[in-house]
Motif scaffolding. Sequence first.
Motif, short mmCIF file in Angstrom:
data_model
loop_
_atom_site.label_atom_id
_atom_site.label_comp_id
_atom_site.label_asym_id
_atom_site.label_seq_id
_atom_site.Cartn_x
_atom_site.Cartn_y
_atom_site.Cartn_z
N GLY A 44 0.82 -1.21 0.00
CA GLY A 44 0.00 0.00 0.00
C GLY A 44 0.85 1.26 0.00
O GLY A 44 0.56 2.23 -0.70
N LEU A 45 1.93 1.26 0.76
CA LEU A 45 2.84 2.40 0.81
C LEU A 45 3.45 2.65 -0.56
O LEU A 45 3.55 3.79 -1.01
N GLN A 46 3.84 1.60 -1.24
CA GLN A 46 4.43 1.74 -2.57
C GLN A 46 3.40 2.32 -3.53
O GLN A 46 3.71 3.20 -4.33
N SER A 47 2.19 1.86 -3.45
CA SER A 47 1.13 2.35 -4.33
C SER A 47 0.88 3.84 -4.11
O SER A 47 0.76 4.61 -5.06
N ILE A 48 0.83 4.25 -2.86
CA ILE A 48 0.64 5.67 -2.54
C ILE A 48 1.82 6.48 -3.04
O ILE A 48 1.66 7.54 -3.63
N SER A 49 3.02 5.98 -2.82
CA SER A 49 4.21 6.68 -3.28
C SER A 49 4.20 6.86 -4.79
O SER A 49 4.49 7.94 -5.31
N ARG A 50 3.86 5.80 -5.50
CA ARG A 50 3.83 5.85 -6.96
C ARG A 50 2.80 6.86 -7.46
O ARG A 50 3.04 7.55 -8.45
N SER A 51 1.70 6.99 -6.76
CA SER A 51 0.64 7.89 -7.22
C SER A 51 1.00 9.36 -7.04
O SER A 51 0.31 10.22 -7.58
N THR A 52 2.07 9.66 -6.33
CA THR A 52 2.47 11.06 -6.13
C THR A 52 3.56 11.50 -7.09
O THR A 52 4.14 12.57 -6.91
N TRP A 66 8.38 4.68 -10.44
CA TRP A 66 8.75 4.71 -9.02
C TRP A 66 10.00 3.87 -8.83
O TRP A 66 10.14 2.80 -9.41
N THR A 69 11.12 4.38 -1.84
CA THR A 69 10.48 5.19 -0.81
C THR A 69 11.26 4.98 0.47
O THR A 69 11.63 3.85 0.80
#
Length: 132
Positions: A44-52, A66, A69
Amino acid sequence: MLDEVVKMPEARHAILLSSDGMLRARSAGIDRDEAERQAAALSGLQSISRSTAEFCTHQNQQDTPWRQTLVEFAHGYVFLIAAGPGAYLAVSATADVDMEAVTYRMQKLVDRLGKELTSPPRQAGWHGTGTP
Protein backbone atom coordinates in the motif's frame (compact mmCIF):
# COMPACT_ATOMS: atom_id res chain seq x y z
CA MET A 1 19.93 -14.05 0.34
CA LEU A 2 17.79 -11.60 2.32
CA ASP A 3 19.84 -12.28 5.43
CA GLU A 4 22.88 -10.78 3.68
CA VAL A 5 21.30 -7.34 3.43
CA VAL A 6 20.70 -7.20 7.19
CA LYS A 7 24.21 -8.38 8.13
CA MET A 8 25.32 -4.88 8.99
CA PRO A 9 25.13 -2.82 12.15
CA GLU A 10 21.66 -1.48 12.92
CA ALA A 11 19.83 -3.25 10.07
CA ARG A 12 16.90 -5.27 11.40
CA HIS A 13 14.68 -7.06 8.90
CA ALA A 14 14.28 -7.61 5.16
CA ILE A 15 11.29 -8.82 3.19
CA LEU A 16 10.61 -9.40 -0.47
CA LEU A 17 7.01 -8.78 -1.49
CA SER A 18 4.88 -8.78 -4.59
CA SER A 19 3.02 -5.72 -5.82
CA ASP A 20 -0.24 -7.19 -4.51
CA GLY A 21 1.17 -7.42 -0.98
CA MET A 22 2.04 -11.10 -0.83
CA LEU A 23 5.17 -12.11 1.05
CA ARG A 24 7.71 -13.81 -1.21
CA ALA A 25 10.66 -14.12 1.19
CA ARG A 26 11.85 -12.86 4.58
CA SER A 27 15.05 -12.59 6.54
CA ALA A 28 15.60 -14.88 9.52
CA GLY A 29 14.93 -12.24 12.18
CA ILE A 30 11.24 -11.66 11.43
CA ASP A 31 8.47 -14.18 11.96
CA ARG A 32 6.13 -15.10 9.12
CA ASP A 33 2.99 -13.43 10.53
CA GLU A 34 4.78 -10.12 11.05
CA ALA A 35 6.44 -10.33 7.63
CA GLU A 36 3.07 -10.99 5.95
CA ARG A 37 1.50 -8.03 7.77
CA GLN A 38 4.36 -5.76 6.75
CA ALA A 39 4.24 -6.98 3.14
CA ALA A 40 0.59 -5.98 2.87
CA ALA A 41 1.24 -2.57 4.42
CA LEU A 42 4.33 -1.89 2.31
CA SER A 43 2.47 -2.75 -0.88
CA GLY A 44 0.00 0.00 0.00
CA LEU A 45 2.84 2.40 0.81
CA GLN A 46 4.43 1.74 -2.57
CA SER A 47 1.13 2.35 -4.33
CA ILE A 48 0.64 5.67 -2.54
CA SER A 49 4.21 6.68 -3.28
CA ARG A 50 3.83 5.85 -6.96
CA SER A 51 0.64 7.89 -7.22
CA THR A 52 2.47 11.06 -6.13
CA ALA A 53 4.91 11.06 -9.08
CA GLU A 54 3.30 14.13 -10.61
CA PHE A 55 4.21 16.07 -7.46
CA CYS A 56 7.90 16.04 -8.49
CA THR A 57 7.45 16.40 -12.27
CA HIS A 58 4.98 17.64 -14.84
CA GLN A 59 4.91 14.24 -16.54
CA ASN A 60 2.27 11.58 -16.26
CA GLN A 61 2.94 9.07 -13.46
CA GLN A 62 3.35 6.24 -16.01
CA ASP A 63 6.24 8.23 -17.53
CA THR A 64 7.90 8.62 -14.12
CA PRO A 65 8.59 5.12 -12.79
CA TRP A 66 8.75 4.71 -9.02
CA ARG A 67 12.15 3.61 -7.71
CA GLN A 68 12.17 3.86 -3.93
CA THR A 69 10.48 5.19 -0.81
CA LEU A 70 12.16 6.00 2.47
CA VAL A 71 10.14 6.47 5.65
CA GLU A 72 11.79 7.89 8.74
CA PHE A 73 10.47 7.23 12.23
CA ALA A 74 11.76 8.46 15.60
CA HIS A 75 13.67 5.20 16.12
CA GLY A 76 14.46 4.04 12.60
CA TYR A 77 13.82 3.78 8.90
CA VAL A 78 11.99 1.66 6.36
CA PHE A 79 13.59 1.44 2.93
CA LEU A 80 11.41 0.21 0.05
CA ILE A 81 12.80 -0.26 -3.47
CA ALA A 82 11.78 -1.79 -6.77
CA ALA A 83 13.15 -5.33 -7.08
CA GLY A 84 11.95 -6.35 -10.53
CA PRO A 85 8.61 -6.55 -12.30
CA GLY A 86 5.92 -6.62 -9.63
CA ALA A 87 8.36 -7.12 -6.73
CA TYR A 88 9.69 -4.89 -3.98
CA LEU A 89 12.43 -5.23 -1.39
CA ALA A 90 11.95 -3.67 2.06
CA VAL A 91 14.50 -3.29 4.84
CA SER A 92 13.98 -1.89 8.33
CA ALA A 93 16.78 -0.38 10.38
CA THR A 94 17.42 1.62 13.52
CA ALA A 95 18.04 5.38 13.45
CA ASP A 96 21.81 4.81 13.69
CA VAL A 97 22.15 2.78 10.47
CA ASP A 98 24.44 3.86 7.65
CA MET A 99 21.71 4.74 5.14
CA GLU A 100 24.03 4.74 2.16
CA ALA A 101 25.34 1.27 3.02
CA VAL A 102 21.79 -0.10 3.35
CA THR A 103 20.68 1.22 -0.03
CA TYR A 104 23.89 -0.04 -1.65
CA ARG A 105 23.36 -3.55 -0.26
CA MET A 106 19.72 -3.48 -1.30
CA GLN A 107 20.65 -2.59 -4.88
CA LYS A 108 23.28 -5.32 -4.98
CA LEU A 109 20.73 -7.84 -3.73
CA VAL A 110 18.20 -6.72 -6.34
CA ASP A 111 20.85 -7.23 -9.00
CA ARG A 112 21.41 -10.79 -7.76
CA LEU A 113 17.70 -11.52 -7.46
CA GLY A 114 16.93 -10.15 -10.92
CA LYS A 115 17.30 -13.43 -12.77
CA GLU A 116 15.19 -15.33 -10.25
CA LEU A 117 12.43 -12.72 -10.19
CA THR A 118 12.08 -12.65 -13.95
CA SER A 119 12.53 -16.34 -14.70
CA PRO A 120 9.47 -18.00 -16.23
CA PRO A 121 7.49 -20.44 -14.10
CA ARG A 122 8.16 -24.14 -14.55
CA GLN A 123 5.92 -26.03 -16.89
CA ALA A 124 3.48 -28.53 -15.45
CA GLY A 125 4.82 -32.02 -15.85
CA TRP A 126 8.49 -31.03 -15.72
CA HIS A 127 10.45 -33.79 -14.04
CA GLY A 128 14.01 -32.51 -14.49
CA THR A 129 14.87 -35.11 -17.14
CA GLY A 130 15.40 -32.60 -19.93
CA THR A 131 11.92 -33.13 -21.38
CA PRO A 132 8.53 -32.11 -20.01
